[in-house]
Write an enzyme that holds these catalytic residues in place. Sequence first.
Site, PDB file in Angstrom:
ATOM      1  N   TRP A 130     -32.363 -45.179  -4.085  1.00  0.00           N
ATOM      2  CA  TRP A 130     -33.795 -45.424  -4.273  1.00  0.00           C
ATOM      3  C   TRP A 130     -34.308 -46.157  -3.028  1.00  0.00           C
ATOM      4  O   TRP A 130     -33.716 -47.174  -2.625  1.00  0.00           O
ATOM      5  CB  TRP A 130     -33.962 -46.287  -5.534  1.00  0.00           C
ATOM      6  CG  TRP A 130     -35.353 -46.728  -5.834  1.00  0.00           C
ATOM      7  CD1 TRP A 130     -36.467 -45.951  -5.880  1.00  0.00           C
ATOM      8  CD2 TRP A 130     -35.773 -48.058  -6.157  1.00  0.00           C
ATOM      9  NE1 TRP A 130     -37.569 -46.718  -6.215  1.00  0.00           N
ATOM     10  CE2 TRP A 130     -37.158 -48.015  -6.390  1.00  0.00           C
ATOM     11  CE3 TRP A 130     -35.110 -49.280  -6.278  1.00  0.00           C
ATOM     12  CZ2 TRP A 130     -37.897 -49.138  -6.721  1.00  0.00           C
ATOM     13  CZ3 TRP A 130     -35.843 -50.390  -6.607  1.00  0.00           C
ATOM     14  CH2 TRP A 130     -37.228 -50.322  -6.841  1.00  0.00           C
ATOM     15  N   ASP A 211     -27.247 -52.239 -10.664  1.00  0.00           N
ATOM     16  CA  ASP A 211     -28.667 -52.045 -10.933  1.00  0.00           C
ATOM     17  C   ASP A 211     -28.761 -51.232 -12.223  1.00  0.00           C
ATOM     18  O   ASP A 211     -28.381 -50.055 -12.246  1.00  0.00           O
ATOM     19  CB  ASP A 211     -29.311 -51.296  -9.753  1.00  0.00           C
ATOM     20  CG  ASP A 211     -30.818 -51.192  -9.917  1.00  0.00           C
ATOM     21  OD1 ASP A 211     -31.348 -51.675 -10.934  1.00  0.00           O
ATOM     22  OD2 ASP A 211     -31.470 -50.609  -9.017  1.00  0.00           O
ATOM     23  N   LYS A 246     -38.461 -49.101 -18.068  1.00  0.00           N
ATOM     24  CA  LYS A 246     -38.361 -47.722 -18.553  1.00  0.00           C
ATOM     25  C   LYS A 246     -37.946 -47.666 -20.013  1.00  0.00           C
ATOM     26  O   LYS A 246     -38.516 -46.917 -20.795  1.00  0.00           O
ATOM     27  CB  LYS A 246     -37.353 -46.949 -17.698  1.00  0.00           C
ATOM     28  CG  LYS A 246     -37.946 -46.343 -16.456  1.00  0.00           C
ATOM     29  CD  LYS A 246     -37.948 -47.287 -15.291  1.00  0.00           C
ATOM     30  CE  LYS A 246     -38.462 -46.597 -14.039  1.00  0.00           C
ATOM     31  NZ  LYS A 246     -38.554 -47.514 -12.909  1.00  0.00           N
TER      32      LYS A 246
HETATM   33  C1  LMR Z   1     -39.150 -44.711  -8.955  1.00  0.00           C
HETATM   34  O1  LMR Z   1     -38.089 -44.662  -8.335  1.00  0.00           O
HETATM   35  O2  LMR Z   1     -39.993 -43.816  -8.891  1.00  0.00           O
HETATM   36  C2  LMR Z   1     -39.423 -45.893  -9.844  1.00  0.00           C
HETATM   37  O3  LMR Z   1     -38.335 -46.733  -9.858  1.00  0.00           O
HETATM   38  C3  LMR Z   1     -40.705 -46.562  -9.536  1.00  0.00           C
HETATM   39  C4  LMR Z   1     -40.727 -47.254  -8.215  1.00  0.00           C
HETATM   40  O4  LMR Z   1     -41.107 -48.427  -8.198  1.00  0.00           O
HETATM   41  O5  LMR Z   1     -40.412 -46.664  -7.189  1.00  0.00           O
END
Ligand code: LMR
Length: 397
Positions: A130, A211, A246
């Site tokens: 991410w 996480d 979530k």
């Molecule tokens: C995502 O990956 O889309 C979510 O975790 C929201 C974000 O804050 O990026």
Amino acid sequence: MSFENLTAVSSDSILGLAQAFRRDPAPEKIDLTVGIYRDDDGQTPVMHAVAEAERALLAAQTTKSYLPPIGLPGYRTRIRQLVLGELDAGLADRTGVLQTTGGCGALRIGAELFAVAQPDKPVYLSDPTWGNHHGLMSGAGLGISTYPYFDLDGHTLTMDAMLDCLQRAPEQSLVVLQASCHNPTGADPDAEAWAAILDRIEQRAHLPFFDLAYQGLGAGLQQDALPVRMAAKRLGEFLVAVSCSKNFGLYRERAGALLMVAADAGQRRVLESRVKQIARGMYSMPPAHGALIVDRVLADTGLRNTWRRELAVMSQRLAVLRTGLARALAERRPDLDCSWIATGNGLFLQLGIDTGVVDRLRDKNHIYMVRDGRINVAGLNGHNLAVFADALAPRLP
Ligand code: LMR
């Protein structure tokens, strides 16, 4: 002028796209960007258990005074239980909990804590991961390295390369591990692979930082916390960043927690004192509303059961959408094996298409996804799945 040497920076890679989607006037547009659960009508509803808890809270509230800096006591205990299961007294005694502003707050404060303890050690993130993991970790001053995680062409985990990298990483590195529903790939290690990962972590005295952002949206509340519970059985120390965004649908309420499993109760008290100090220097006290809701839902058997049922419906819907997408693509591209699409967990999957294809889907078809080819599966529904498959199938490599 104080700020004349500053220039604007580009929007966050995920949130900026969501903004672009909102600006697009095309009625047929499809939003597969930010990781938000949506129902078949494209809505992100307030869960019934949450709405009921909120009504009860409103009726009973007597004050808006501060929470204790470490957070709401009931919330802290119940989150610890939700993540780790029934704890023996020893583990409970050495597990500290800080209530945080969402999972991001927990990641950042955990990173700050590590930076104070081990200023010269790097943090390892999965490749891919991410995008905001990078900002959260570097914001705490940590040097970032990555470990191989997923082969985008073969759609498989690169477990051998990951283990090899963890073996060669400097001892006592911080290793961020997504416990389940990996963002962006949706691909998670199985129990055997987690055991091998924890072996390496233990051999090299790394500190795992789990996480846990999607507990209950993948294979179930227990299974999604599997590696954390495995770590609790064998490791002396680890951190967990917990998000209720979530699984409780509490995105804007910023309910999260940092769990700190320490070597012993004395060390746990040291860590709690440290994270309180870090939080005080950033924002002082956590917000109450989201944590009060979670506490109430988890404390009340009826509300908890309603919540669990609602969560199960959400995770089943995600699984059905994955299977539906895999089938729709296989029908349109019989030359391809699309079965891997049905096997992932949680909100995300990474299609393995390049940025040129992502951009064309956006510009020509008004289909928005993250530029690394990640889609939010929950953005698909009975109205748009076939449209999406029609646009994507001819462009799959
Ligand atoms: C995502 O990956 O889309 C979510 O975790 C929201 C974000 O804050 O990026």
